[in-house]
Motif scaffolding. Structure first.
Motif, PDB file in Angstrom:
ATOM      1  N   ALA A  28      17.780 -11.231 -21.918  1.00  0.00           N
ATOM      2  CA  ALA A  28      17.189 -11.113 -23.250  1.00  0.00           C
ATOM      3  C   ALA A  28      16.663  -9.705 -23.498  1.00  0.00           C
ATOM      4  O   ALA A  28      16.834  -9.138 -24.587  1.00  0.00           O
ATOM      5  CB  ALA A  28      16.069 -12.141 -23.411  1.00  0.00           C
ATOM      6  N   ALA A  29      16.034  -9.118 -22.476  1.00  0.00           N
ATOM      7  CA  ALA A  29      15.521  -7.757 -22.625  1.00  0.00           C
ATOM      8  C   ALA A  29      16.666  -6.770 -22.818  1.00  0.00           C
ATOM      9  O   ALA A  29      16.589  -5.862 -23.662  1.00  0.00           O
ATOM     10  CB  ALA A  29      14.682  -7.386 -21.406  1.00  0.00           C
ATOM     11  N   LEU A  30      17.734  -6.942 -22.048  1.00  0.00           N
ATOM     12  CA  LEU A  30      18.888  -6.043 -22.170  1.00  0.00           C
ATOM     13  C   LEU A  30      19.524  -6.158 -23.557  1.00  0.00           C
ATOM     14  O   LEU A  30      19.835  -5.149 -24.199  1.00  0.00           O
ATOM     15  CB  LEU A  30      19.911  -6.370 -21.084  1.00  0.00           C
ATOM     16  N   LEU A  31      19.731  -7.378 -24.026  1.00  0.00           N
ATOM     17  CA  LEU A  31      20.365  -7.573 -25.322  1.00  0.00           C
ATOM     18  C   LEU A  31      19.468  -7.139 -26.477  1.00  0.00           C
ATOM     19  O   LEU A  31      19.946  -6.920 -27.595  1.00  0.00           O
ATOM     20  CB  LEU A  31      20.777  -9.032 -25.493  1.00  0.00           C
ATOM     21  N   GLY A  32      18.187  -7.001 -26.198  1.00  0.00           N
ATOM     22  CA  GLY A  32      17.267  -6.513 -27.214  1.00  0.00           C
ATOM     23  C   GLY A  32      17.331  -5.012 -27.413  1.00  0.00           C
ATOM     24  O   GLY A  32      16.722  -4.476 -28.350  1.00  0.00           O
ATOM     25  N   ARG A  38      22.099   0.801 -23.977  1.00  0.00           N
ATOM     26  CA  ARG A  38      21.970  -0.148 -22.862  1.00  0.00           C
ATOM     27  C   ARG A  38      22.277   0.471 -21.510  1.00  0.00           C
ATOM     28  O   ARG A  38      21.665   0.107 -20.502  1.00  0.00           O
ATOM     29  CB  ARG A  38      22.855  -1.376 -23.121  1.00  0.00           C
ATOM     30  N   ASP A  39      23.225   1.399 -21.449  1.00  0.00           N
ATOM     31  CA  ASP A  39      23.509   2.033 -20.157  1.00  0.00           C
ATOM     32  C   ASP A  39      22.309   2.841 -19.685  1.00  0.00           C
ATOM     33  O   ASP A  39      21.945   2.782 -18.501  1.00  0.00           O
ATOM     34  CB  ASP A  39      24.755   2.911 -20.263  1.00  0.00           C
ATOM     35  N   GLU A  71      28.385  -2.803 -21.513  1.00  0.00           N
ATOM     36  CA  GLU A  71      29.069  -3.700 -22.446  1.00  0.00           C
ATOM     37  C   GLU A  71      30.253  -4.386 -21.775  1.00  0.00           C
ATOM     38  O   GLU A  71      30.497  -5.580 -21.981  1.00  0.00           O
ATOM     39  CB  GLU A  71      29.530  -2.919 -23.683  1.00  0.00           C
ATOM     40  N   VAL A  72      30.993  -3.660 -20.958  1.00  0.00           N
ATOM     41  CA  VAL A  72      32.117  -4.270 -20.244  1.00  0.00           C
ATOM     42  C   VAL A  72      31.603  -5.246 -19.186  1.00  0.00           C
ATOM     43  O   VAL A  72      32.162  -6.339 -19.007  1.00  0.00           O
ATOM     44  CB  VAL A  72      33.006  -3.188 -19.606  1.00  0.00           C
ATOM     45  N   LEU A  73      30.536  -4.899 -18.491  1.00  0.00           N
ATOM     46  CA  LEU A  73      29.991  -5.809 -17.478  1.00  0.00           C
ATOM     47  C   LEU A  73      29.457  -7.089 -18.111  1.00  0.00           C
ATOM     48  O   LEU A  73      29.565  -8.167 -17.518  1.00  0.00           O
ATOM     49  CB  LEU A  73      28.905  -5.103 -16.675  1.00  0.00           C
ATOM     50  N   LEU A  74      28.908  -6.994 -19.305  1.00  0.00           N
ATOM     51  CA  LEU A  74      28.498  -8.212 -20.014  1.00  0.00           C
ATOM     52  C   LEU A  74      29.715  -9.088 -20.310  1.00  0.00           C
ATOM     53  O   LEU A  74      29.654 -10.324 -20.190  1.00  0.00           O
ATOM     54  CB  LEU A  74      27.780  -7.849 -21.313  1.00  0.00           C
ATOM     55  N   ARG A  75      30.815  -8.472 -20.679  1.00  0.00           N
ATOM     56  CA  ARG A  75      32.043  -9.235 -20.899  1.00  0.00           C
ATOM     57  C   ARG A  75      32.527  -9.878 -19.614  1.00  0.00           C
ATOM     58  O   ARG A  75      32.966 -11.045 -19.609  1.00  0.00           O
ATOM     59  CB  ARG A  75      33.135  -8.327 -21.466  1.00  0.00           C
ATOM     60  N   ALA A 100      24.527  -4.571  -8.760  1.00  0.00           N
ATOM     61  CA  ALA A 100      23.139  -4.854  -9.102  1.00  0.00           C
ATOM     62  C   ALA A 100      23.047  -5.489 -10.484  1.00  0.00           C
ATOM     63  O   ALA A 100      22.334  -6.484 -10.686  1.00  0.00           O
ATOM     64  CB  ALA A 100      22.305  -3.575  -9.048  1.00  0.00           C
ATOM     65  N   ILE A 101      23.781  -4.942 -11.454  1.00  0.00           N
ATOM     66  CA  ILE A 101      23.728  -5.471 -12.820  1.00  0.00           C
ATOM     67  C   ILE A 101      24.232  -6.910 -12.869  1.00  0.00           C
ATOM     68  O   ILE A 101      23.600  -7.786 -13.477  1.00  0.00           O
ATOM     69  CB  ILE A 101      24.541  -4.579 -13.772  1.00  0.00           C
ATOM     70  N   VAL A 102      25.371  -7.163 -12.231  1.00  0.00           N
ATOM     71  CA  VAL A 102      25.932  -8.516 -12.268  1.00  0.00           C
ATOM     72  C   VAL A 102      24.989  -9.506 -11.596  1.00  0.00           C
ATOM     73  O   VAL A 102      24.773 -10.621 -12.086  1.00  0.00           O
ATOM     74  CB  VAL A 102      27.327  -8.533 -11.618  1.00  0.00           C
ATOM     75  N   HIS A 103      24.406  -9.117 -10.480  1.00  0.00           N
ATOM     76  CA  HIS A 103      23.438  -9.999  -9.821  1.00  0.00           C
ATOM     77  C   HIS A 103      22.240 -10.272 -10.726  1.00  0.00           C
ATOM     78  O   HIS A 103      21.808 -11.426 -10.859  1.00  0.00           O
ATOM     79  CB  HIS A 103      22.964  -9.371  -8.512  1.00  0.00           C
ATOM     80  N   LEU A 104      21.698  -9.251 -11.343  1.00  0.00           N
ATOM     81  CA  LEU A 104      20.517  -9.425 -12.180  1.00  0.00           C
ATOM     82  C   LEU A 104      20.818 -10.267 -13.416  1.00  0.00           C
ATOM     83  O   LEU A 104      19.942 -10.976 -13.922  1.00  0.00           O
ATOM     84  CB  LEU A 104      19.963  -8.066 -12.595  1.00  0.00           C
ATOM     85  N   LEU A 105      22.063 -10.228 -13.898  1.00  0.00           N
ATOM     86  CA  LEU A 105      22.446 -11.006 -15.070  1.00  0.00           C
ATOM     87  C   LEU A 105      22.807 -12.446 -14.745  1.00  0.00           C
ATOM     88  O   LEU A 105      22.784 -13.297 -15.644  1.00  0.00           O
ATOM     89  CB  LEU A 105      23.634 -10.343 -15.776  1.00  0.00           C
ATOM     90  N   THR A 106      23.147 -12.731 -13.490  1.00  0.00           N
ATOM     91  CA  THR A 106      23.677 -14.058 -13.164  1.00  0.00           C
ATOM     92  C   THR A 106      22.984 -14.750 -11.994  1.00  0.00           C
ATOM     93  O   THR A 106      23.058 -15.969 -11.877  1.00  0.00           O
ATOM     94  CB  THR A 106      25.174 -13.963 -12.806  1.00  0.00           C
ATOM     95  N   GLY A 107      22.376 -13.976 -11.103  1.00  0.00           N
ATOM     96  CA  GLY A 107      21.840 -14.543  -9.872  1.00  0.00           C
ATOM     97  C   GLY A 107      22.865 -14.656  -8.772  1.00  0.00           C
ATOM     98  O   GLY A 107      22.546 -15.077  -7.650  1.00  0.00           O
ATOM     99  N   ALA A 108      24.121 -14.302  -9.058  1.00  0.00           N
ATOM    100  CA  ALA A 108      25.176 -14.399  -8.048  1.00  0.00           C
ATOM    101  C   ALA A 108      24.961 -13.382  -6.931  1.00  0.00           C
ATOM    102  O   ALA A 108      24.448 -12.287  -7.157  1.00  0.00           O
ATOM    103  CB  ALA A 108      26.547 -14.168  -8.689  1.00  0.00           C
ATOM    104  N   GLN A 109      25.374 -13.761  -5.723  1.00  0.00           N
ATOM    105  CA  GLN A 109      25.407 -12.796  -4.633  1.00  0.00           C
ATOM    106  C   GLN A 109      26.475 -11.762  -4.940  1.00  0.00           C
ATOM    107  O   GLN A 109      27.532 -12.085  -5.503  1.00  0.00           O
ATOM    108  CB  GLN A 109      25.721 -13.492  -3.315  1.00  0.00           C
TER     109      GLN A 109
END
Length: 220
Positions: A28-32, A38-39, A71-75, A100-109
């Motif tokens: 939510a903070a990122l999309l705000g 955003r980068d 933006e691509v990582l969000l996709r 790091a970004i993908v983990h923080l956005l999803t919780g995935a390892q």
């Protein structure tokens, strides 16, 4: 960035450092933040300032490190999709920004494979600084290490190499694809044809997502 965005970036970083990170709040903070900022916002959260230049360890045919846009990582996260139970593998991870970004956005390892020692040290510094215990970077040639990622479920390629090196990675992933479904996310990287890979319908553009077809549809 606007003062409010700088404040939210600092708040997000403090939450991560103190072990209070929440995926939904971070997203939510990122999309705000305005898309064009955003980068810079993410780099401030991660504490990524000056990065080491590409060194002599970069092999012939390897591509110098370039950060993938947020933006691509969000996709990637949304269209793949990446779930908390996934193991996200970045083939050519640089300083660990995407993992790091993908983990923080999803919780995935998330695991990064990177051949340049200076960039690996930067990635280790990032994960240590923020206490990201489910994010790590492994030093070595991604063209050979990808096959050792037997637990990987999502493989990310931001144009790390092409030609024979890319063909080798795909050949090494085929035995893994015979054991469970895999998803390959490719940015600005057309994959050579493989009978066991099918391109997923989507928006296209710079991001193409492929799924494996070696298991029965009911398993997928």
């Amino acid at each position: 960035m606007e003062p409010g965005d700088l404040t939210s970036a600092e708040a997000a970083r403090r939450a991560i450092e103190r072990g209070r990170h929440e995926v939904s709040a971070f997203r939510a903070a990122l999309l705000g933040v305005p898309a064009g900022e955003r980068d810079a916002w993410v780099d401030r959260v991660l504490g990524l300032d000056d990065l080491p230049p590409d060194g002599p360890a970069l092999p012939v045919g390897g591509v110098p490190y370039l950060p993938c846009s947020v933006e691509v990582l969000l996709r990637v996260v949304d269209e793949t999709p990446v779930r908390p139970a996934d193991l996200f593998v970045d083939v050519g991870a640089g300083p660990g920004r995407a993992i790091a970004i993908v983990h923080l956005l999803t919780g995935a390892q998330a695991v990064g494979l990177e051949i340049q020692p200076e960039l690996v040290r930067a990635a280790h510094g990032l994960t240590a600084r923020l206490g990201l215990s489910r994010v790590r970077c492994i030093e070595g040639d991604a063209a050979t290490l990808a096959a050792s990622m037997g637990l990987g479920s999502v493989f990310f390629f931001y144009c790390p190499f092409s030609g024979a090196r890319l063909a080798k990675v795909l050949d090494d992933l085929e035995p893994i694809a015979r054991t469970r479904p895999l998803r390959l996310c490719c940015v600005d990287l057309p994959l050579p044809p493989r009978s066991w890979l099918v391109r997923q319908p989507g928006r296209g553009g710079e991001l193409e997502i492929y799924r494996t077809t070696l298991l029965q549809p009911s398993v997928l």
